[in-house]
Motif scaffolding. Structure first.
Motif, PDB file in Angstrom:
ATOM      1  N   ASP A 190       0.845  -1.191   0.000  1.00  0.00           N
ATOM      2  CA  ASP A 190       0.000   0.000   0.000  1.00  0.00           C
ATOM      3  C   ASP A 190       0.881   1.243   0.000  1.00  0.00           C
ATOM      4  N   ASP A 191       0.742   2.091  -1.017  1.00  0.00           N
ATOM      5  CA  ASP A 191       1.566   3.290  -1.132  1.00  0.00           C
ATOM      6  C   ASP A 191       1.432   4.187   0.082  1.00  0.00           C
ATOM      7  N   GLY A 192       0.247   4.278   0.637  1.00  0.00           N
ATOM      8  CA  GLY A 192       0.043   5.099   1.830  1.00  0.00           C
ATOM      9  C   GLY A 192       0.892   4.624   2.985  1.00  0.00           C
ATOM     10  N   ALA A 193       1.056   3.312   3.124  1.00  0.00           N
ATOM     11  CA  ALA A 193       1.875   2.757   4.192  1.00  0.00           C
ATOM     12  C   ALA A 193       3.338   3.128   3.988  1.00  0.00           C
ATOM     13  N   ARG A 194       3.804   3.119   2.755  1.00  0.00           N
ATOM     14  CA  ARG A 194       5.190   3.478   2.464  1.00  0.00           C
ATOM     15  C   ARG A 194       5.453   4.939   2.815  1.00  0.00           C
TER      16      ARG A 194
END
Length: 97
Positions: free
Chosen positions: A89-93
């Motif tokens: 998940d890009d948000g997690a990165r």
């Protein structure tokens, strides 16, 4: 029980294994059999009732947050869910940086 059958595609299972999320994906698969409309819908429903949806597996330990895409098809019976993609998940990165 909802009567929904849920499965994971070979590619999605491989990706979950690469990311160390096999158990998380299996737990989600089981949850989708009970509640096949988790997450958000992506795009409009098709004329046959098929919907593509996205949900998230929360990060834990060494496993990143994951975005999981799946298709829900109500007919022909039984209704089915196919998990087709598992990606970090890009948000997690962004949160980790």
């Amino acid at each position: 029980m909802s009567g929904v059958k849920a499965a994971v595609t070979v590619r999605a299972a491989q990706r979950a294994k690469e990311l160390g999320a096999e158990q998380d994906l299996e737990a989600l698969r089981q949850e989708l059999e009970q509640a096949p409309r988790l997450g958000v819908r992506l795009g409009p429903p098709r004329h046959d009732g098929t919907k593509v949806r996205k949900t998230r597996i929360e990060p834990r330990g060494g496993v990143p947050g994951l975005a999981v895409a799946y298709a829900y098809t109500p007919s022909p019976p039984p209704p089915t869910v196919a998990v087709v993609a598992v990606t970090p998940d890009d948000g997690a990165r962004e949160e980790e940086e």
